[in-house]
Design a protein around this motif. Sequence first.
Motif, PDB file in Angstrom:
ATOM      1  N   LEU A 173      46.942  41.843  47.021  1.00 29.08           N
ATOM      2  CA  LEU A 173      46.741  42.954  47.953  1.00 29.08           C
ATOM      3  C   LEU A 173      45.275  43.372  48.009  1.00 29.08           C
ATOM      4  N   LEU A 174      44.642  43.464  46.854  1.00 28.97           N
ATOM      5  CA  LEU A 174      43.244  43.886  46.818  1.00 28.97           C
ATOM      6  C   LEU A 174      42.325  42.845  47.445  1.00 28.97           C
ATOM      7  N   THR A 191      35.065  33.335  55.944  1.00 31.66           N
ATOM      8  CA  THR A 191      34.703  32.998  54.578  1.00 31.66           C
ATOM      9  C   THR A 191      35.744  33.435  53.585  1.00 31.66           C
ATOM     10  N   GLY A 192      36.626  34.334  53.983  1.00 31.47           N
ATOM     11  CA  GLY A 192      37.605  34.857  53.037  1.00 31.47           C
ATOM     12  C   GLY A 192      37.015  35.886  52.116  1.00 31.47           C
ATOM     13  N   GLY A 193      35.816  36.395  52.411  1.00 34.79           N
ATOM     14  CA  GLY A 193      35.224  37.415  51.563  1.00 34.79           C
ATOM     15  C   GLY A 193      33.744  37.215  51.458  1.00 34.79           C
ATOM     16  N   LEU A 252      35.564  36.096  45.190  1.00 33.54           N
ATOM     17  CA  LEU A 252      36.284  37.271  45.658  1.00 33.54           C
ATOM     18  C   LEU A 252      37.186  37.827  44.565  1.00 33.54           C
ATOM     19  N   LEU A 253      37.859  36.935  43.828  1.00 36.61           N
ATOM     20  CA  LEU A 253      38.704  37.366  42.718  1.00 36.61           C
ATOM     21  C   LEU A 253      37.881  38.093  41.658  1.00 36.61           C
ATOM     22  N   VAL A 280      36.979  41.539  42.913  1.00 33.18           N
ATOM     23  CA  VAL A 280      38.116  42.467  42.877  1.00 33.18           C
ATOM     24  C   VAL A 280      38.373  42.952  41.457  1.00 33.18           C
ATOM     25  N   LEU A 281      38.396  42.027  40.499  1.00 28.63           N
ATOM     26  CA  LEU A 281      38.673  42.414  39.115  1.00 28.63           C
ATOM     27  C   LEU A 281      37.549  43.270  38.538  1.00 28.63           C
ATOM     28  N   ARG A 282      36.318  42.955  38.918  1.00 30.62           N
ATOM     29  CA  ARG A 282      35.192  43.751  38.433  1.00 30.62           C
ATOM     30  C   ARG A 282      35.248  45.176  38.980  1.00 30.62           C
ATOM     31  N   GLY A 283      35.768  45.309  40.180  1.00 32.77           N
ATOM     32  CA  GLY A 283      35.857  46.632  40.786  1.00 32.77           C
ATOM     33  C   GLY A 283      37.084  47.422  40.385  1.00 32.77           C
TER      34      GLY A 283
END
Length: 257
Positions: free
Chosen positions: A144-145, A168-170, A194-195, A198-201
């Motif tokens: 979702l993120l 680009t998908g992100g 991108l993963l 997301v995890l860093r954020g």
Amino acid sequence: MDAWVRFSAQSQARERLCRAAQYACSLLGHALQRHGASPELQKQIRQLEGHLSLGRKLLRLGNSADALESAKRAVHLSDVVLRFCITVSHLNRALYFACDNVLWAGKSGLAPRVDQEKWAQRSFRYYLFSLIMNLSRDAYEIRLLMEQETSAYGRRMKISGVPGGGETGGPGGPATPGGCLPQLALKFRLRVLLLARVLRGHPPLLLDVLRNACDLFIPLDKLGLWRCGPGIVGLCGLISSILSILTLICPWLRLKP
């Protein structure tokens, strides 16, 4: 200091401290065995590990009721996937704690006829199912993120007038065909970036993924599905225990709901 006082006042915190000490003993015992320590010292470490394990079982008495209450609350979640994953996870945790209580009765001598091996296998199966549901929930939240991040990036590129921003998908630059890297490898790299973004954020999600991933090695080893050895089990258990303690000290790091 105030945070530590609140932390130590929680029974869950005491159980987590015992858990960290137990797996530290497991890791230490493995290291001593590899380095040829005296049998007497190894025996003392194993005995300490056993005492800590039994103490944890005592601290977990009644946790089945808490898990059932958590399952009842999760039933009312609006998101269907989260509702399913969290509810099933809590139900399996309740069954795991129930089996653990039976094991405590057997090891403490209250029910000497209990088949401890059979009940231990049952408890680890429920524990494994609970972790699988937790990791499924983590994967769903990450998806979702990542979709939200991709949509937001596409909107920013559209506003700034950059063509092909959504392809680009992100973040990470346009996916130019015919470049140095093959198209598939480039897309994979962008998804990994991108993963990581997301995890860093989202530190609570990152900690939950790491904790569940570390815990997963424990039932896999105990059930014989993937033999990791006492060293890996001890290390993973110690890491997950430290992460759990961290979420108790800093409640904002706990994944919600």
